[in-house]
Scaffold this active site. Structure first.
Site, PDB file in Angstrom:
ATOM      1  N   CYS A 297       0.814  -1.227   0.000  1.00 60.50           N
ATOM      2  CA  CYS A 297       0.000   0.000   0.000  1.00 60.50           C
ATOM      3  C   CYS A 297       0.843   1.272   0.000  1.00 60.50           C
ATOM      4  O   CYS A 297       0.634   2.170  -0.821  1.00 60.50           O
ATOM      5  CB  CYS A 297      -0.971  -0.014   1.181  1.00 60.50           C
ATOM      6  SG  CYS A 297      -0.200   0.080   2.825  1.00 60.50           S
ATOM      7  N   HIS A 345      -2.509   1.134   6.836  1.00 60.11           N
ATOM      8  CA  HIS A 345      -2.933   1.050   5.437  1.00 60.11           C
ATOM      9  C   HIS A 345      -3.162   2.453   4.893  1.00 60.11           C
ATOM     10  O   HIS A 345      -3.522   3.370   5.628  1.00 60.11           O
ATOM     11  CB  HIS A 345      -4.211   0.223   5.294  1.00 60.11           C
ATOM     12  CG  HIS A 345      -4.584  -0.045   3.864  1.00 60.11           C
ATOM     13  ND1 HIS A 345      -3.822  -0.833   3.031  1.00 60.11           N
ATOM     14  CD2 HIS A 345      -5.622   0.412   3.101  1.00 60.11           C
ATOM     15  CE1 HIS A 345      -4.381  -0.889   1.829  1.00 60.11           C
ATOM     16  NE2 HIS A 345      -5.464  -0.130   1.852  1.00 60.11           N
ATOM     17  N   HIS A 357      -5.876   1.779  -4.327  1.00 57.91           N
ATOM     18  CA  HIS A 357      -4.978   1.247  -3.303  1.00 57.91           C
ATOM     19  C   HIS A 357      -4.572  -0.175  -3.627  1.00 57.91           C
ATOM     20  O   HIS A 357      -5.174  -0.844  -4.474  1.00 57.91           O
ATOM     21  CB  HIS A 357      -5.618   1.336  -1.910  1.00 57.91           C
ATOM     22  CG  HIS A 357      -6.767   0.398  -1.683  1.00 57.91           C
ATOM     23  ND1 HIS A 357      -7.062  -0.142  -0.458  1.00 57.91           N
ATOM     24  CD2 HIS A 357      -7.731  -0.096  -2.527  1.00 57.91           C
ATOM     25  CE1 HIS A 357      -8.133  -0.900  -0.530  1.00 57.91           C
ATOM     26  NE2 HIS A 357      -8.555  -0.895  -1.769  1.00 57.91           N
TER      27      HIS A 357
END
Length: 385
Positions: A297, A345, A357
């Site tokens: 990520c 994240h 993402h």
């Protein structure tokens, strides 16, 4: 919604609270049926329900992602420490060479002094000289030689002290490198362990259970998409109100012009970052990866903004502080959206409640609602440039 104006994190009601009655009834009925079928197995067979498996797998993936960010941090630190150690060792080698040269120079002075009998008394030197002029010439030469000797000794002592300090510094950096390598190994083991546990749980599911699990996941995605659409409507309404207010005030001050220029500059950079991110859609999530074939990520967001000329730190823990925090309602395309209390994240906002993402192991870079894990999962929004 008022909750979306709060600073990180962004608490709020679950997505069920914003459904229309018809949609809510249909969704609740669907979930109820799925839950009944998921729990159709006897309760006393010791086997966890499908919902319990799903939650456990999600938790394991989140723990793996958190461990991935720790791995990224340890890897970055290890790289820096290794570079520092290499630099120090090179410096020590150069200083050792200079130290040896200074030592040789001192040795040559000692030999010259022995050959010329520099230790003889001045009276004896005068008497042994061929002439008074020879005596004075020799005395002047030895005086200059003594000054050079003193300088050589001073250089030797200084270089020796500096070399010893650098050697100590290199030893300490080597110890630090060993520690960060241990952290790196521990983080890597943690990631691999969590992923193995998740794969083991999923491997035990029957084909029918996997199909039901996919149906539950689809329902979650649909709910997240509805929530994103609501945010998009809210943002559009607020933007229209701001434009109307700006037009009414007709503010042509220098500060207003400066703000407009800053906004235009950010938009240009954000467009470049988003163009890069979109080009990565479909590439696999791989923990620790920074491209170009796969990403985790923070590796994706770092690479996207690098394409726009903006340097972001490697990890989510550092990226969250690399910009200005804004409210969720004020989120603009290009902003970074961070998730969970441990900030493990991140995605890049594209507008209308959506983001790009790298979700998790086994998945691919994709567009998805920022509510993919519920509104309570959102930690903060950061504008990086």
């Amino acid at each position: 919604m008022a909750s979306q104006h709060r600073k990180p994190r962004f608490p709020g009601t679950r997505v069920a609270g914003i459904r229309t009655p018809a949609l809510a009834t249909a969704a609740l009925t669907s979930v109820a049926l799925l839950s009944q079928s998921a729990n159709a197995a006897p309760a006393d067979d010791g086997k966890p329900s499908l919902e319990e498996v799903e939650k456990k797998v999600d938790d394991l993936y989140r723990q793996a992602e958190s461990a991935t960010e720790k791995y990224n941090a340890a890897k970055e630190k290890t790289t820096k420490e290794r570079g520092r150690v290499d630099g120090l060792l090179d410096d020590v080698a150069r200083r050792t060479q200079k130290l040896n040269a200074a030592r040789e120079e001192l040795g040559s002075f000692a030999a010259a002094q022995y050959r010329t009998g520099a230790s003889a008394p001045d009276t004896a030197t005068f008497l042994l000289a061929d002439s008074p002029q020879d005596y004075f010439d020799q005395t002047q030469l030895m005086s200059r030689l003594t000054d050079r000797q003193k300088g050589a000794v001073d250089d030797y002592v200084t270089e020796q002290s500096a070399t010893m300090r650098k050697r100590q510094e290199a030893a300490e950096s080597l110890a630090a490198l060993t520690d960060t390598q241990s952290d790196l190994k521990a983080a890597k083991t943690a990631v691999q362990t969590k992923l193995s546990e998740a794969r083991e749980l999923l491997s035990r599911l029957t084909a029918e259970e996997k199909a039901r699990l996919a149906a539950i996941e689809k329902e979650k995605q649909e709910a997240a998409a509805r929530k994103a659409a609501e945010l998009a409507r809210q943002q559009a309404a607020e933007q229209a109100a701001k434009e109307q207010e700006s037009a009414a005030s007709s503010d042509t001050s220098a500060s207003s012009s400066s703000s407009s220029a800053d906004s235009s500059s950010y938009t240009t950079k954000a467009e470049k970052a988003l163009a890069f991110a979109r080009a990565q859609i479909g590439k696999p999530y791989v923990w620790g990866a920074t491209g170009p074939d796969s990403y985790d990520c923070s590796g994706l967001t770092q690479a996207a903004w690098k394409a726009a000329g903006v340097s972001l730190p490697r990890t989510t823990y550092d990226q969250v502080n690399a910009g200005t925090t804004v409210s969720l309602a004020d989120a603009r395309p290009g902003d970074l959206v961070f998730f969970y209390d441990d900030v493990s994240h991140v995605g890049i906002y594209i507008g209308n409640g959506m983001m790009i993402h790298a979700p998790k192991p086994g998945a691919y870079v994709r567009e998805e609602s920022i509510y993919y894990d519920g509104e309570s999962g959102i930690y903060s929004v950061v504008r990086p440039a």
